[in-house]
Design a protein around this motif. Structure first.
Motif, mmCIF file in Angstrom:
data_model
loop_
_atom_site.group_PDB
_atom_site.id
_atom_site.type_symbol
_atom_site.label_atom_id
_atom_site.label_comp_id
_atom_site.label_asym_id
_atom_site.label_seq_id
_atom_site.Cartn_x
_atom_site.Cartn_y
_atom_site.Cartn_z
ATOM 1 N N PHE A 1 13.338 10.055 12.462
ATOM 2 C CA PHE A 1 13.182 8.726 11.612
ATOM 3 C C PHE A 1 12.187 7.719 11.962
ATOM 4 N N LEU A 2 12.013 7.369 13.456
ATOM 5 C CA LEU A 2 10.985 6.542 14.001
ATOM 6 C C LEU A 2 9.697 7.052 14.208
ATOM 7 N N VAL A 3 9.587 8.449 14.058
ATOM 8 C CA VAL A 3 8.395 9.139 14.036
ATOM 9 C C VAL A 3 7.642 8.794 12.760
ATOM 10 N N ASN A 4 8.570 9.153 11.475
ATOM 11 C CA ASN A 4 8.316 9.006 10.101
ATOM 12 C C ASN A 4 7.953 7.472 10.219
ATOM 13 N N MET A 5 8.785 6.554 10.525
ATOM 14 C CA MET A 5 8.340 5.175 10.278
ATOM 15 C C MET A 5 7.341 4.563 10.920
ATOM 16 N N SER A 6 7.030 5.182 11.886
ATOM 17 C CA SER A 6 5.697 4.985 12.737
ATOM 18 C C SER A 6 4.332 5.227 11.717
ATOM 19 N N LEU A 7 4.702 6.393 11.261
ATOM 20 C CA LEU A 7 3.402 7.070 10.633
ATOM 21 C C LEU A 7 3.377 6.275 9.188
ATOM 22 N N PHE A 8 4.236 5.916 8.531
ATOM 23 C CA PHE A 8 4.199 5.202 7.318
ATOM 24 C C PHE A 8 3.754 3.921 7.425
ATOM 25 N N ILE A 9 4.134 3.212 8.369
ATOM 26 C CA ILE A 9 3.895 1.851 8.663
ATOM 27 C C ILE A 9 2.289 1.876 9.114
ATOM 28 N N ALA A 10 1.740 2.895 9.907
ATOM 29 C CA ALA A 10 0.371 3.131 10.208
ATOM 30 C C ALA A 10 -0.660 3.305 8.974
ATOM 31 N N GLY A 11 0.010 3.785 7.910
ATOM 32 C CA GLY A 11 -0.805 3.992 6.611
ATOM 33 C C GLY A 11 -0.739 2.706 5.697
ATOM 34 N N CYS A 12 0.214 1.774 5.861
ATOM 35 C CA CYS A 12 0.170 0.763 5.032
ATOM 36 C C CYS A 12 -0.945 -0.265 4.625
ATOM 37 N N PHE A 13 -1.505 -0.691 6.026
ATOM 38 C CA PHE A 13 -2.551 -1.526 6.017
ATOM 39 C C PHE A 13 -3.830 -0.633 5.254
ATOM 40 N N PRO A 14 -4.365 0.657 5.523
ATOM 41 C CA PRO A 14 -5.218 1.124 5.012
ATOM 42 C C PRO A 14 -5.043 1.645 3.572
ATOM 43 N N THR A 15 -3.872 1.517 3.092
ATOM 44 C CA THR A 15 -3.495 1.664 1.557
ATOM 45 C C THR A 15 -3.572 0.295 0.796
ATOM 46 N N VAL A 16 -3.033 -0.694 1.528
ATOM 47 C CA VAL A 16 -2.884 -2.179 0.699
ATOM 48 C C VAL A 16 -4.321 -2.981 0.693
ATOM 49 N N SER A 17 -5.159 -2.726 1.780
ATOM 50 C CA SER A 17 -6.326 -3.584 1.721
ATOM 51 C C SER A 17 -7.317 -3.499 0.629
ATOM 52 N N PRO A 18 -7.767 -2.303 0.306
ATOM 53 C CA PRO A 18 -8.589 -2.389 -0.887
ATOM 54 C C PRO A 18 -8.114 -3.016 -2.081
ATOM 55 N N PHE A 19 -6.823 -2.904 -2.232
ATOM 56 C CA PHE A 19 -6.179 -3.661 -3.460
ATOM 57 C C PHE A 19 -6.376 -5.198 -3.456
ATOM 58 N N LEU A 20 -6.248 -5.562 -2.057
ATOM 59 C CA LEU A 20 -6.185 -7.268 -1.823
ATOM 60 C C LEU A 20 -7.726 -7.453 -2.199
ATOM 61 N N LEU A 21 -8.714 -6.535 -1.687
ATOM 62 C CA LEU A 21 -10.075 -6.995 -1.809
ATOM 63 C C LEU A 21 -10.369 -6.885 -3.464
ATOM 64 N N LEU A 22 -9.794 -6.052 -3.855
ATOM 65 C CA LEU A 22 -10.105 -5.629 -5.399
ATOM 66 C C LEU A 22 -9.540 -6.886 -6.251
ATOM 67 N N CYS A 23 -8.469 -7.117 -5.727
ATOM 68 C CA CYS A 23 -7.880 -8.577 -6.618
ATOM 69 C C CYS A 23 -8.323 -9.876 -6.326
ATOM 70 N N ARG A 24 -9.138 -10.107 -5.055
ATOM 71 C CA ARG A 24 -9.576 -11.433 -4.743
ATOM 72 C C ARG A 24 -10.996 -11.382 -5.175
ATOM 73 N N ASN A 25 -11.864 -10.363 -5.343
ATOM 74 C CA ASN A 25 -13.116 -10.236 -5.588
ATOM 75 C C ASN A 25 -13.306 -10.459 -6.847
ATOM 76 N N TYR A 26 -14.009 -11.646 -7.320
ATOM 77 C CA TYR A 26 -14.110 -11.969 -9.053
ATOM 78 C C TYR A 26 -15.366 -10.726 -9.280
ATOM 79 N N GLN A 27 -16.295 -10.767 -8.651
ATOM 80 C CA GLN A 27 -17.514 -9.909 -9.072
ATOM 81 C C GLN A 27 -16.875 -8.586 -9.205
ATOM 82 N N VAL A 28 -15.993 -7.988 -8.295
ATOM 83 C CA VAL A 28 -15.420 -6.651 -8.448
ATOM 84 C C VAL A 28 -14.668 -6.249 -9.833
#
Length: 307
Positions: free
Chosen positions: A266-293
């Motif tokens: 469980f700890l191994v999978n939780m670590s891997l999942f959390i490590a992939g959260c920011f690379p997954t979420v960050s482009p959508f934050l930029l897409l939502c905040r960028n008016y030109q996009v």
């Protein structure tokens, strides 16, 4: 057991596909700007490095973890395991470095003309891109030490001094060596974290002073001159705060994995999942905040619907 493995496989598959598609969509927008306008802002160049690091992080851990979740076992040899862990580590640190340089650049850009950082305003665009390129080289070199402990599970099933990470394993080097190893690999993280905290504090202070100075202009019905800079700065602050939250959670899991002799699945999978959260979420934050996009995406959709 098969149901739980299938659920883990679907979770990592969804995270990987969603993150890669989001990053590639943002990359397509920046490439379109580059080929249509023949130039990009320094912040856009740094964000392209961030996108590359995000995709590298997601593919190097998401794909093998998805295969392991769906029941594939021992499908990587020693060289492939070393390569996957090495590239994931480089991508993770480059995400950190890119956001740190981006925050420092923005702090210098919005600093007042009478501040001590004013002479760097003209030089900062050239320096920030060079620093990101140099960071790639340094991280590729520093993380080579990470290759010595990674093993494949194909020919090492009889070894007892291994930590199981699902599709690969790591040699247990002892608590003292593990601590020294972690300190060495965490040194770039400490520098980037210090830069990020300094830049975020400076940005918040500059925005506070700017807001107070602009109150009179708002009362006089004069539109603010630096609203695009303010919006971009708020986007970077949102990106930094999101990264710090996921980074702290990931760091706690990494410390537990380094100290615990036989970490739970469980700890191994939780670590891997959390490590992939920011690379997954960050482009959508930029897409939502960028008016030109958003305007660009709306134009593309409208052109597709047009006869």
């Amino acid at each position: 057991m098969m149901d739980s493995d299938g659920t883990l496989g679907m979770i990592f598959l969804s995270q990987t596909v969603l993150g890669v598609l989001g990053n590639l969509s943002l990359l397509y927008y920046y490439l379109f700007l580059y080929f249509s306008q023949s130039s990009l802002r320094p912040t856009d160049c740094v964000l392209m490095h961030l996108i590359a690091a995000n995709v590298l992080t997601l593919l190097c851990k998401g794909v093998p973890q998805t295969m392991a979740g769906f029941g594939w076992k021992d499908f990587l040899n020693d060289c492939e395991c070393k390569g996957v862990f090495y590239l994931h580590k480089v991508g993770r640190i480059m995400s950190f470095s890119s956001i740190s340089f981006l925050s420092v650049f923005q702090a210098i850009t919005i600093s007042p003309n009478d501040s001590k950082w004013a002479p760097l305003k003209c030089k900062a665009p050239k320096y920030v891109v060079a620093c990101v390129n140099l960071s790639w080289i340094l991280n590729l070199f520093i993380n080579t030490v990470f290759l010595t402990n990674i093993r494949s599970k194909q020919g090492n099933k009889s070894m007892t001094m291994l930590k199981d990470f699902g599709y690969c394993s790591s040699v247990n080097i002892g608590e003292m060596d593990a601590v020294l190893h972690m300190v060495y690999l965490s040194f770039p993280d400490v520098i980037c974290m210090w830069l990020m905290l300094w830049a975020s504090g400076s940005i918040v202070l500059i925005l506070h002073r700017h807001k107070r100075s602009m109150q009179h202009m708002f009362r006089s019905k004069v539109s603010p001159q630096f609203s695009p800079h303010t919006r971009a700065t708020q986007t970077i602050l949102l990106l930094m705060s999101t990264f710090i939250c996921f980074y702290l959670l990931s760091s706690v899991c990494q410390v537990c994995l380094a100290i615990i002799y036989n970490p739970s699945w469980f700890l191994v999978n939780m670590s891997l999942f959390i490590a992939g959260c920011f690379p997954t979420v960050s482009p959508f934050l930029l897409l939502c905040r960028n008016y030109q996009v958003k305007t660009f995406c709306f134009t593309c959709v409208r052109n597709r619907k047009a006869p």
